[in-house]
Write an enzyme that holds these catalytic residues in place. Structure first.
Site, PDB file in Angstrom:
ATOM      1  N   ARG A 443      48.076  43.438  37.183  1.00 43.60           N
ATOM      2  CA  ARG A 443      47.671  42.052  36.984  1.00 43.60           C
ATOM      3  C   ARG A 443      46.460  41.871  36.087  1.00 43.60           C
ATOM      4  NH1 ARG A 443      48.872  42.024  42.445  1.00 43.60           N
ATOM      5  NH2 ARG A 443      51.047  41.448  42.719  1.00 43.60           N
ATOM      6  N   VAL A 444      45.573  42.818  36.018  1.00 44.10           N
ATOM      7  CA  VAL A 444      44.381  42.597  35.191  1.00 44.10           C
ATOM      8  C   VAL A 444      44.251  43.588  34.039  1.00 44.10           C
ATOM      9  CG1 VAL A 444      43.026  41.489  36.998  1.00 44.10           C
ATOM     10  CG2 VAL A 444      42.925  43.947  36.744  1.00 44.10           C
TER      11      VAL A 444
END
Ligand code: ATP
Ligand code: MG
Length: 587
Positions: A443-444
């Site tokens: 996700r990051v």
């Protein structure tokens, strides 16, 4: 009614005047009449110990020495006195210091077994405090109920019996930390277990400490390269990120973590591998691999093997994290692997049930979610004004028959920044690392991926998703049109390209070259079984003929449109070479 008794442990019998002073002190403090009983004890030296009820007044020289030591230990906390300043500070402190008569509490063991002791007394002890049993074994308070506390033991419980004495230490659990721990294998309490002797510590850190707050953090912006093509291209990990590695048993979970550690060689990252509930032989093998690769120089292994008690397995990841924080707070980048948190949850379940906490879902205690979030929240990318260090976490979770919806997997999925999902079927087909492209996510990490990688990886994830869909769809049809055949072939080629043997990390420029060549269909007509050979020959070709380009992509992390074109042109030249050679071989 029998008179209440207070016990005085001393070498010599108190005289009448001393006796009266003690009794005056006791009656003033406890508002009750006591009888003073002298217990001859040569160990007391010139001091004494007075026991009233469950409280102990310790006036032995050892206790006074400890008080002074405690004062001196905390002398410089919060201030940064140096040199001469420090000496005068010590001088004035020692001059003004007076030993205090403070009540210490003494507890009595009520029951003991399975690494847990229930202790009566210790009514003002706190959660997480370390206590010492009279045989020297240490324990940590994990349960507080009126009148008694539950203590988890960090040592052999055979010498502890009903009635054993327990003393408080007024300090919470911690481990020694320091640079000298690099290259060593330690247990969950920080003791060396590799037979290489004592380790010189630079400090002592509580194993539980609060996670950095949002002001102290900055967003993830630097890659933590694994060297594994399928991960770095599609599920990139950034420094400070928490990426879960999840899959059934024997699907290559540890292999991914190990390869990532190996890939950090020479880039200044400190690696910590925490083994929880593993076979001692597996850990020994892993340490051997790290040593052979020269990776132990920057790695610490914390081992709480399967043979250790549940309490020791339970604290191991916290101990490893405390060690990681020591380096992170010095501005270093840290990579920590928890292998694995399923076994950690099982250890916690065991000790919770022994402490008679009520079981919840799948018999785990209700706070197991908090247990893991508290642990993983300590991984962070710190902001520049507090050093800019980072701690990247790779927790590992084992699933049963690929069931990610069980209690522990869902919990940990929800508190990490993505997961690498490994699949048994893929693994058994030979697709290793067995990364399931559809169910994995980061996700990051995208923000941390180098520009060159991002550009090179392009739509590969989408291409693979399309391929998988088409593969299912076309499984039963025999005659396919050319376009479909081509796309299937392209997908198969990509999947094959993502195979990678263990212990062979790829550099960034190598990954970029492979991806650019593949997505531009250079390998389209290579038979699937030849792809890996083609790949390694092509990389050799680039290292020989395009060294400057390779170097430039590796160091700058960017790939201009011209660079990309240069890669395609060179790959085409190599392809022509390769094909003509193979034609000749085939003649
Ligand atoms: P466990 O559940 O027992 O902890 P695991 O999921 O951690 O297993 P590993 O021990 O990492 O799995 O790997 C299982 C086996 O697969 C090992 O023998 C390992 O050498 C092999 N293996 C792992 N990755 C690869 C790879 N990329 N290529 C070839 N073999 C691999
Ligand atoms: Mg493993």
């Amino acid at each position: 009614m029998a008179m209440l008794k207070a016990y005085l442990y001393a070498a010599a019998e108190p005289n009448t005047e001393q006796r009266e002073r003690f009794l005056r002190f006791i009656s003033k403090k406890y508002k009750n009449e006591y009888e003073l009983v002298w217990v001859p004890d040569d160990m007391m030296g010139t001091g004494f110990k007075l026991v009233v009820g469950e409280e102990v007044y310790n006036w032995t020289s050892e206790a006074r020495y400890n008080q002074l030591k405690h004062v001196l230990d905390n002398l410089n906390a919060g201030k940064a006195a140096t040199g001469g300043e420090l000496i005068s500070l010590i001088r004035s402190t020692v001059k003004d210091w007076k030993a205090q008569v403070v009540a210490e509490e003494e507890g009595i063991v009520k029951t003991v077994g399975d690494g847990i002791a229930i202790v009566e007394g210790l009514s003002s002890a706190v959660y997480g405090e370390i206590v010492v049993f009279d045989c020297g074994v240490k324990g940590m308070i994990q349960d507080l109920t009126p009148g008694e506390v539950g203590v988890i033991l960090f040592g052999d419980d055979t010498e502890i019996t009903e009635g054993s004495k327990v003393m408080r230490t007024n300090r919470t659990a911690g481990i020694p930390v320091g640079d000298a721990y690099l290259g060593r294998v330690i247990d969950a309490l920080g003791n060396p277990i590799d037979g290489k002797g004592e380790i010189k510590a630079d400090g002592y850190r509580a194993i539980e400490s609060p996670a950095p707050g949002i002001i102290d953090r900055k967003s993830v912006d630097t890659p933590m390269n694994t060297g594994i093509l399928s991960i770095d291209s599609m599920f990139p990990i950034g420094r400070g990120q928490r990426e879960l590695i999840i899959g059934d048993r024997q699907t290559g979970k540890t292999a991914i973590a190990l390869d990532t550690i190996l890939n950090q060689k020479g880039n200044g990252v400190v690696c910590i591998y925490v083994a929880i509930g593993q076979k001692a032989s597996s850990v020994a093998q892993l340490v051997g691999t790290l040593q052979k690769a020269g990776a132990m120089d920057y790695t610490i292994v914390v081992n709480a093997a399967a043979s250790e008690t549940a309490p020791v397995q339970y604290i191991a990841p916290y101990a490893g994290t405390a060690m990681g924080e020591y380096f992170m707070n010095k501005g270093k980048d840290v990579l920590i692997v928890y292998d694995d948190l399923s076994k950690h949850a099982i250890a916690y379940r065991a000790l919770s049930l022994l402490l008679e906490r009520s079981p919840g879902r799948e018999a785990y205690p209700g706070d197991v979610f908090y247990l893991h979030s508290r642990l993983l929240e300590r991984s962070a990318r710190l902001s520049d004004n507090i050093g800019g260090g980072s701690m990247t976490a790779l927790p590992i979770v084992e699933t049963q028959a690929g069931d990610v919806s069980a209690y522990i997997p869902t919990n940990i999925i929800s508190i990490t920044d993505g997961q690498i999902f490994l699949e048994s079927d893929l693994f058994n087909e030979g697709q290793r690392p067995a990364v399931n492209v559809g169910l994995s996510v980061s996700r990051v990490g995208g923000a941390a991926q180098t520009k060159a990688m991002k550009k090179a990886a392009g739509s590969i994830r989408l291409d693979l998703a399309q391929y998988r869909e088409m593969e299912v769809f076309t499984q039963f049809s025999s005659d396919l049109d050319d376009a479909t055949k081509k796309q299937l072939q392209y997908g198969q080629g990509l999947m094959r390209l993502l195979r990678q043997p263990q212990g062979h990390p790829f550099k960034t420029h190598e990954q970029v070259i492979m991806l650019v060549a593949a997505t531009n269909h250079i390998m389209q007509d290579i038979p699937v079984d030849d792809i890996l050979a083609f790949r390694s020959q092509m990389l050799d070709y680039f290292h020989k003929n395009q060294a400057a380009l390779c170097d430039q992509i590796e160091t700058s992390g960017v790939m201009s449109d011209d660079d990309k074109q240069a890669i395609i042109t060179a790959a085409e030249a190599f392809l022509a070479d390769y094909q003509s050679k193979n034609l000749k071989d085939g003649e």
